[in-house]
Design a protein around this motif. Structure first.
Motif, PDB file in Angstrom:
ATOM      1  N   THR A   1      43.148-114.764  18.770  1.00 37.01           N
ATOM      2  CA  THR A   1      43.869-114.261  19.946  1.00 37.01           C
ATOM      3  C   THR A   1      43.563-112.789  20.168  1.00 37.01           C
ATOM      4  O   THR A   1      43.304-112.355  21.304  1.00 37.01           O
TER       5      THR A   1
ATOM      6  N   ASP B   1      29.838-116.271  27.809  1.00 36.87           N
ATOM      7  CA  ASP B   1      30.695-117.106  26.964  1.00 36.87           C
ATOM      8  C   ASP B   1      29.954-117.633  25.736  1.00 36.87           C
ATOM      9  O   ASP B   1      30.352-118.636  25.129  1.00 36.87           O
TER      10      ASP B   1
ATOM     11  N   ARG C   1      37.921-108.961  24.111  1.00 38.73           N
ATOM     12  CA  ARG C   1      36.850-109.326  25.038  1.00 38.73           C
ATOM     13  C   ARG C   1      37.261-109.032  26.486  1.00 38.73           C
ATOM     14  O   ARG C   1      36.449-108.565  27.296  1.00 38.73           O
TER      15      ARG C   1
ATOM     16  N   ARG D   1      31.938-114.945  21.971  1.00 41.07           N
ATOM     17  CA  ARG D   1      33.089-115.634  21.396  1.00 41.07           C
ATOM     18  C   ARG D   1      32.792-115.993  19.942  1.00 41.07           C
ATOM     19  O   ARG D   1      31.650-115.995  19.505  1.00 41.07           O
TER      20      ARG D   1
ATOM     21  N   GLU E   1      40.069-112.431  21.693  1.00 45.23           N
ATOM     22  CA  GLU E   1      39.996-112.748  23.116  1.00 45.23           C
ATOM     23  C   GLU E   1      40.589-111.620  23.961  1.00 45.23           C
ATOM     24  O   GLU E   1      40.088-111.315  25.051  1.00 45.23           O
TER      25      GLU E   1
END
Length: 442
Positions: A205, A306, A211, A220, A208
């Motif tokens: 978490t 991604d 990012r 990722r 992300e």
């Protein structure tokens, strides 16, 4: 039941053939280079005899490989290759020659090369310097491992202790006349994966969120990447403790430390030395976060925003100097935690860092009489053992796991044996980790 050369050879042959069949199923070329049965019995018997010897008052430890010297090019060497040096004339293969050679063949860095001889059985053709990267599966590390040829390899690690390998893959381990099941590697279990899942989810978490907060491409990661990072650190702690030969006990809480653990009147663990839980203790978690960000930033692709990277992608980042700095920082963190075990009592840690050390396990110690010994990864194949046959360090850990079900404990004995204990399916269950940390993908 004790296992001797004939029974051991039969088991090696069975498992070797199974490994060959597995390779063939996976599209790899099957390897069938075992010596014939009588020759293999002589080879193993010789290694067993030398394991009981001492050289200059030191136990004999060594690795030997049954392979032709032509498998090792003469112009290579560590860290990316193998340096093979030939004797001008072959030496006889017997326990006395192996004993005399052992001081010159550091177990972690070198092997003795042997090959068949039509009249003498085997002979020693020279030495191979392998470097230490092959130990990374046990000790942790992100460097690419040199792969030995998938031939017959024997590790002599102590009196009556032999490990038979196919290259780097363990086939069977003999310890004191008994087999250690190298297939029961708890680090590959689903239950251990779930144990640390909450912390991994938190790190995912956070990644992300990172990012989304930057303008440059960041790749990722998956759960597997963080799992490898977690277990690398834990393996290093165990390995450093084993090498120190003083033993130690590690009590691991998979999440944050329970509130009662910080209390001076804890009913289960009395910590003599308790750390203040400030930023310094968060360093372990911060090093993991920095490692994740370094890898995903270095491998980010503006044309593939991604992109998901794997642990193997991270291993390939050998040219990045920052990788080496983080690698050293993680190793020093493991060294620090392992050093705490030199003090009497247990080291207590969580997924995020150390809580304290010098922990005495207290409370009623008469509620448990037996534990389950696991013979498979998930702890479904078990045998029961009376705890009265174990030392006080092991017995106290069993009682703690019986009282606090979420805790996982690792006990490293002075002789280098490693056991993991965890409450599973209604009983304290134990896994032998003495050799299994060598197994896995590199």
């Amino acid at each position: 039941m004790h296992v001797y050369p004939t029974e051991l050879v039969n088991l090696i042959t069975q498992r070797w053939q199974g490994a060959s069949a597995e390779d063939a199923t996976n599209g790899e070329q099957a390897v069938d280079n075992l010596p014939e049965t009588a020759a293999m019995e002589r080879l193993i018997s010789t290694c067993y005899q030398v394991s009981m010897m001492r050289e200059e008052d030191r136990p004999v430890t060594l690795r030997l490989i049954l392979a032709e010297p032509t498998l090792f090019p003469p112009d290579q060497g560590p860290p990316k290759g193998f340096l093979r040096v030939l004797f001008s004339a072959p030496r006889p293969f017997n326990e006395y020659e192996l004993r005399r050679l052992s001081p010159a063949v550091d177990f972690e860095r070198s092997l003795i090369g042997i090959m068949p001889h039509p009249d003498k059985g085997f002979e020693i053709w020279g030495l191979i310097n392998s470097g230490i990267r092959w130990l990374q599966e046990e000790r942790g590390g992100n460097k690419k491992t040199n792969q030995l040829p998938e031939t017959f390899v024997v590790h002599v690690t102590g009196p009556g202790m032999l490990t038979i390998c196919r290259g780097l893959k363990i086939i069977v381990t003999l310890n004191g006349g008994r087999l250690l099941d190298s297939t029961a590697n708890a680090f590959q279990s689903k239950w251990m994966n779930k144990l640390f899942a909450e912390e991994r989810e938190s790190l995912l978490t956070m990644h992300e969120e990172f990012r989304a907060s930057v303008l440059y491409p960041v790749a990722r990661i998956q759960d597997e990447f963080i799992e490898r990072l977690q277990f690398q650190l834990l393996k290093r702690v165990i390995s450093v403790t084993r090498m120190s030969r003083h033993g130690g006990t590690f009590i691991i809480f998979p999440g944050a430390a329970p509130p009662e653990l910080t209390s001076s009147d804890n009913p289960h663990i009395q910590l003599k030395y308790r750390f203040l839980q400030d930023e310094a203790i968060s360093r372990q978690r911060n090093l993991m976060i920095r490692t994740i960000r370094l890898a995903t930033t270095a491998l980010g692709d503006i044309n593939d925003p991604d992109r998901t990277i794997t642990w193997r992608d991270y291993v390939e980042l050998r040219h990045e100097s920052a990788v080496y700095d983080l690698e050293e920082a993680l190793y020093e963190q493991a060294q620090f935690i392992a050093s705490l075990a030199a003090v009497d009592g247990a080291v207590v840690t969580t997924s995020r860092g150390a809580v304290g050390f010098g922990g005495m396990i207290v409370g009623s110690l008469d509620k448990l009489t037996e534990v389950a010994i696991a013979h498979d990864v998930e702890g479904k194949i078990l045998t029961l053992a009376k705890i009265e046959g174990y030392g006080s360090r092991h017995r106290s850990v069993y009682h703690l796991c019986n009282a606090i079900h979420q805790v996982m404990a690792i006990v490293v004995s002075q002789d280098g044996n490693v056991q993991l204990a965890k409450w599973r399916n209604g009983i304290v269950t134990c896994w032998d980790l003495t050799t299994q940390m060598f197994i896995g993908d590199n």
